[in-house]
Design a protein around this motif. Sequence first.
Motif, PDB file in Angstrom:
ATOM      1  N   TYR A 159     -20.094  26.821   8.530  1.00 15.04           N
ATOM      2  CA  TYR A 159     -20.026  27.822   9.604  1.00 15.04           C
ATOM      3  C   TYR A 159     -21.135  28.857   9.443  1.00 15.04           C
ATOM      4  CZ  TYR A 159     -18.012  31.340  12.724  1.00 15.04           C
ATOM      5  OH  TYR A 159     -17.814  32.241  13.744  1.00 15.04           O
ATOM      6  N   ARG A 160     -21.394  29.262   8.199  1.00 23.94           N
ATOM      7  CA  ARG A 160     -22.451  30.245   7.939  1.00 23.94           C
ATOM      8  C   ARG A 160     -23.822  29.726   8.380  1.00 23.94           C
ATOM      9  NH1 ARG A 160     -23.849  32.120   1.836  1.00 23.94           N
ATOM     10  NH2 ARG A 160     -24.534  29.944   1.760  1.00 23.94           N
ATOM     11  N   GLU A 161     -24.012  28.388   8.286  1.00 24.01           N
ATOM     12  CA  GLU A 161     -25.283  27.784   8.693  1.00 24.01           C
ATOM     13  C   GLU A 161     -25.332  27.444  10.173  1.00 24.01           C
ATOM     14  OE1 GLU A 161     -27.994  27.260   6.758  1.00 24.01           O
ATOM     15  OE2 GLU A 161     -26.953  28.371   5.175  1.00 24.01           O
ATOM     16  N   LEU A 168     -15.353  22.182  11.683  1.00 23.53           N
ATOM     17  CA  LEU A 168     -14.071  21.760  12.259  1.00 23.53           C
ATOM     18  C   LEU A 168     -13.759  20.308  11.924  1.00 23.53           C
ATOM     19  CD1 LEU A 168     -14.368  23.541  15.724  1.00 23.53           C
ATOM     20  CD2 LEU A 168     -12.888  24.201  13.805  1.00 23.53           C
ATOM     21  N   ASP A 169     -14.804  19.464  11.865  1.00 24.93           N
ATOM     22  CA  ASP A 169     -14.592  18.065  11.472  1.00 24.93           C
ATOM     23  C   ASP A 169     -14.024  17.973  10.062  1.00 24.93           C
ATOM     24  OD1 ASP A 169     -15.495  17.075  13.873  1.00 24.93           O
ATOM     25  OD2 ASP A 169     -17.536  16.648  13.171  1.00 24.93           O
ATOM     26  N   GLU A 170     -14.484  18.859   9.174  1.00 26.92           N
ATOM     27  CA  GLU A 170     -13.964  18.854   7.807  1.00 26.92           C
ATOM     28  C   GLU A 170     -12.471  19.152   7.795  1.00 26.92           C
ATOM     29  OE1 GLU A 170     -15.268  18.038   4.943  1.00 26.92           O
ATOM     30  OE2 GLU A 170     -17.255  17.620   5.784  1.00 26.92           O
ATOM     31  N   TYR A 171     -12.039  20.049   8.653  1.00 30.65           N
ATOM     32  CA  TYR A 171     -10.616  20.367   8.719  1.00 30.65           C
ATOM     33  C   TYR A 171      -9.815  19.148   9.171  1.00 30.65           C
ATOM     34  CZ  TYR A 171      -6.174  22.344  10.186  1.00 30.65           C
ATOM     35  OH  TYR A 171      -4.838  22.596  10.331  1.00 30.65           O
ATOM     36  N   HIS A 172     -10.290  18.480  10.228  1.00 31.89           N
ATOM     37  CA  HIS A 172      -9.549  17.335  10.755  1.00 31.89           C
ATOM     38  C   HIS A 172      -9.522  16.180   9.761  1.00 31.89           C
ATOM     39  CE1 HIS A 172      -8.893  19.295  14.533  1.00 31.89           C
ATOM     40  NE2 HIS A 172     -10.197  19.449  14.758  1.00 31.89           N
ATOM     41  N   ARG A 191      -5.701  26.290   6.992  1.00 34.01           N
ATOM     42  CA  ARG A 191      -5.283  26.642   8.363  1.00 34.01           C
ATOM     43  C   ARG A 191      -5.904  27.968   8.800  1.00 34.01           C
ATOM     44  NH1 ARG A 191      -0.113  25.346   6.425  1.00 34.01           N
ATOM     45  NH2 ARG A 191       0.579  27.493   6.732  1.00 34.01           N
ATOM     46  N   LYS A 192      -5.979  28.915   7.866  1.00 35.97           N
ATOM     47  CA  LYS A 192      -6.547  30.227   8.204  1.00 35.97           C
ATOM     48  C   LYS A 192      -8.029  30.101   8.550  1.00 35.97           C
ATOM     49  CE  LYS A 192      -7.251  34.887   6.356  1.00 35.97           C
ATOM     50  NZ  LYS A 192      -7.046  35.787   5.187  1.00 35.97           N
ATOM     51  N   VAL A 193      -8.782  29.365   7.723  1.00 29.63           N
ATOM     52  CA  VAL A 193     -10.217  29.196   7.990  1.00 29.63           C
ATOM     53  C   VAL A 193     -10.422  28.483   9.318  1.00 29.63           C
ATOM     54  CG1 VAL A 193     -12.336  28.089   7.186  1.00 29.63           C
ATOM     55  CG2 VAL A 193     -10.829  29.213   5.547  1.00 29.63           C
ATOM     56  N   HIS A 194      -9.595  27.464   9.579  1.00 28.98           N
ATOM     57  CA  HIS A 194      -9.690  26.715  10.841  1.00 28.98           C
ATOM     58  C   HIS A 194      -9.457  27.634  12.041  1.00 28.98           C
ATOM     59  CE1 HIS A 194      -7.785  23.932  13.944  1.00 28.98           C
ATOM     60  NE2 HIS A 194      -9.017  23.446  13.793  1.00 28.98           N
ATOM     61  N   GLN A 196      -9.754  30.928  12.166  1.00 28.94           N
ATOM     62  CA  GLN A 196     -10.821  31.929  12.273  1.00 28.94           C
ATOM     63  C   GLN A 196     -12.083  31.346  12.899  1.00 28.94           C
ATOM     64  OE1 GLN A 196     -10.883  33.092   8.095  1.00 28.94           O
ATOM     65  NE2 GLN A 196      -9.960  35.075   8.575  1.00 28.94           N
ATOM     66  N   ILE A 197     -12.382  30.081  12.579  1.00 23.18           N
ATOM     67  CA  ILE A 197     -13.557  29.450  13.194  1.00 23.18           C
ATOM     68  C   ILE A 197     -13.328  29.280  14.688  1.00 23.18           C
ATOM     69  CG2 ILE A 197     -14.880  27.293  13.317  1.00 23.18           C
ATOM     70  CD1 ILE A 197     -14.516  27.023  10.306  1.00 23.18           C
ATOM     71  N   LEU A 198     -12.146  28.824  15.079  1.00 18.21           N
ATOM     72  CA  LEU A 198     -11.853  28.636  16.501  1.00 18.21           C
ATOM     73  C   LEU A 198     -11.956  29.947  17.273  1.00 18.21           C
ATOM     74  CD1 LEU A 198      -8.801  26.173  16.331  1.00 18.21           C
ATOM     75  CD2 LEU A 198     -11.142  25.651  17.050  1.00 18.21           C
TER      76      LEU A 198
END
Length: 512
Positions: A159-161, A168-172, A191-194, A196-198
């Motif tokens: 996300y930083r890059e 998001l693919d990494e989460y899935h 779940r929290k990181v997911h 926050q990205i959304l």
Amino acid sequence: MSLRFSLMGPVRAWRDDEEIELGPRQQRAVLAALLLNNGIRLSNDQLIGMVWDDPTPSAVMALRTYMYKIRKSLPELDLKSRNGGYTVRAELIDDCRGEPLEGLESAYFEAQRTRLSQHRLKAREDWLERELDILELQKHVATFPLRERPRALLMHALYREGRQAEALDEYHEARTLLNEELGLEPGPELRKVHAQILKGELTLPRRPEQLPPDLPDFTGRAEQIAKALQTLPGTLGITGMRGSGKTALATHVAHLVRNRYPDGQIFVRGKDVANELLRAVGVENPVGDKAALWREKARGRRFLIVVDDVQEPCQVKDLHTPGSAMILTSVRRLNELPGVTWVKTAGLTRTEAHELFRKVLDPARVNAEPQEAEQVLDRVSCLPNPIRVLSGKLTARPHWTIAMLLAQMERETRLGAAIPSDCRSVLAPLVSADRALTEGERHLMTCFARKDAEVINVCEAAEMSGSEPGEIEVLLEALADVHLIEPLDLGCYRLPRFVQMYFGLRTPALTG
């Protein structure tokens, strides 16, 4: 002589850079049991229970034999039976060779193998959290696909890059694996990181990296460095004359230990230290009790903090927090601060001074004029910065000899020629120290320097300056506090050669 051990892989030991033969497997197992309980006394029965799952009566004699052989090959461990048991204190390293305690078999070692593996894994993930290197995180996630912490870190890094879709693919992918392999949903961190990205709300904690670069030619100070490493993560204070290398030593020590402090390194030089610490972690324009706010922000985190040129104890009072390390530099030893371990910088030893001279100047040129080199080191009291500047001047003049430099330094009786004009930067610390003196202190320093005596006592100082002994002792102690003179016996002081040269031949052009 340094003795080091590793349990990460086969049990191994080194004396300096030479590996030591540790004997058969059971002998190494006895040594490993002692090292795993570093600093704790183990009885014979405890050791036998750790090494043998089903010990026979012969295990007692075997243990004695192994202890004898370990003492013979590793006398530095001082392995003597005390109160029916043995204790070792040793330096353990992780040389990353393979499975911990390789080849050692017992229920105890199996449990310790699991513990050490988890410790190594956590240390690796702590490093990954500090660096957030995408390639290294991807390798780690591929090796440990069900571990959620590195997966969350990889999502952070992507996300930083600006690679939101990949994050998001990494989460899935993690969710699919956890469902298929364990029948579980992702944990709260993923779940929290997911989420926050959304929502576009993912913010990365600010990790300050403020240390100045280490000097490539840093030399010596072995005793001070050893004491510093023993002190940290407590508070270390470095005191000494202006220009004696306090900041260089603080920076060097900080670089040696920086990896122990994953939340960052902060370098502060200024009066409002608490304010600068808060700014380093993203708190702008704080109000109220800044020290209390800093302690709140630093709670549970590990920072390495260097505060350079502390003038007053109140600047750093109440700022140290558990787990973090603080290194202070100050001309005056701040005895008012509790819990500080102090080391002092002065001139290098003769050996260290020669080593630094050779690092900057071609060693062949130093070897060609050993007496002249000795005179240069003596004139600057073996202080590292003057050595570095003067040898740099000679490096820039390949056809000059060291004798030519000495001739230039001696050409005139005024200080302007005692230090070559293109090397005046070596005098800057003494000029600053001079400006901070009172008229009485300055007059006494000038009298002392022009007497051309290395050592004086209170009575001699009173006679040469025309003041009362009681008054003079106060001035002498004030000068000793800022390291312009060195206290010897009670009422007796020494004047370093470099300081004598400055105050004995100082001119208005240099001081004003």
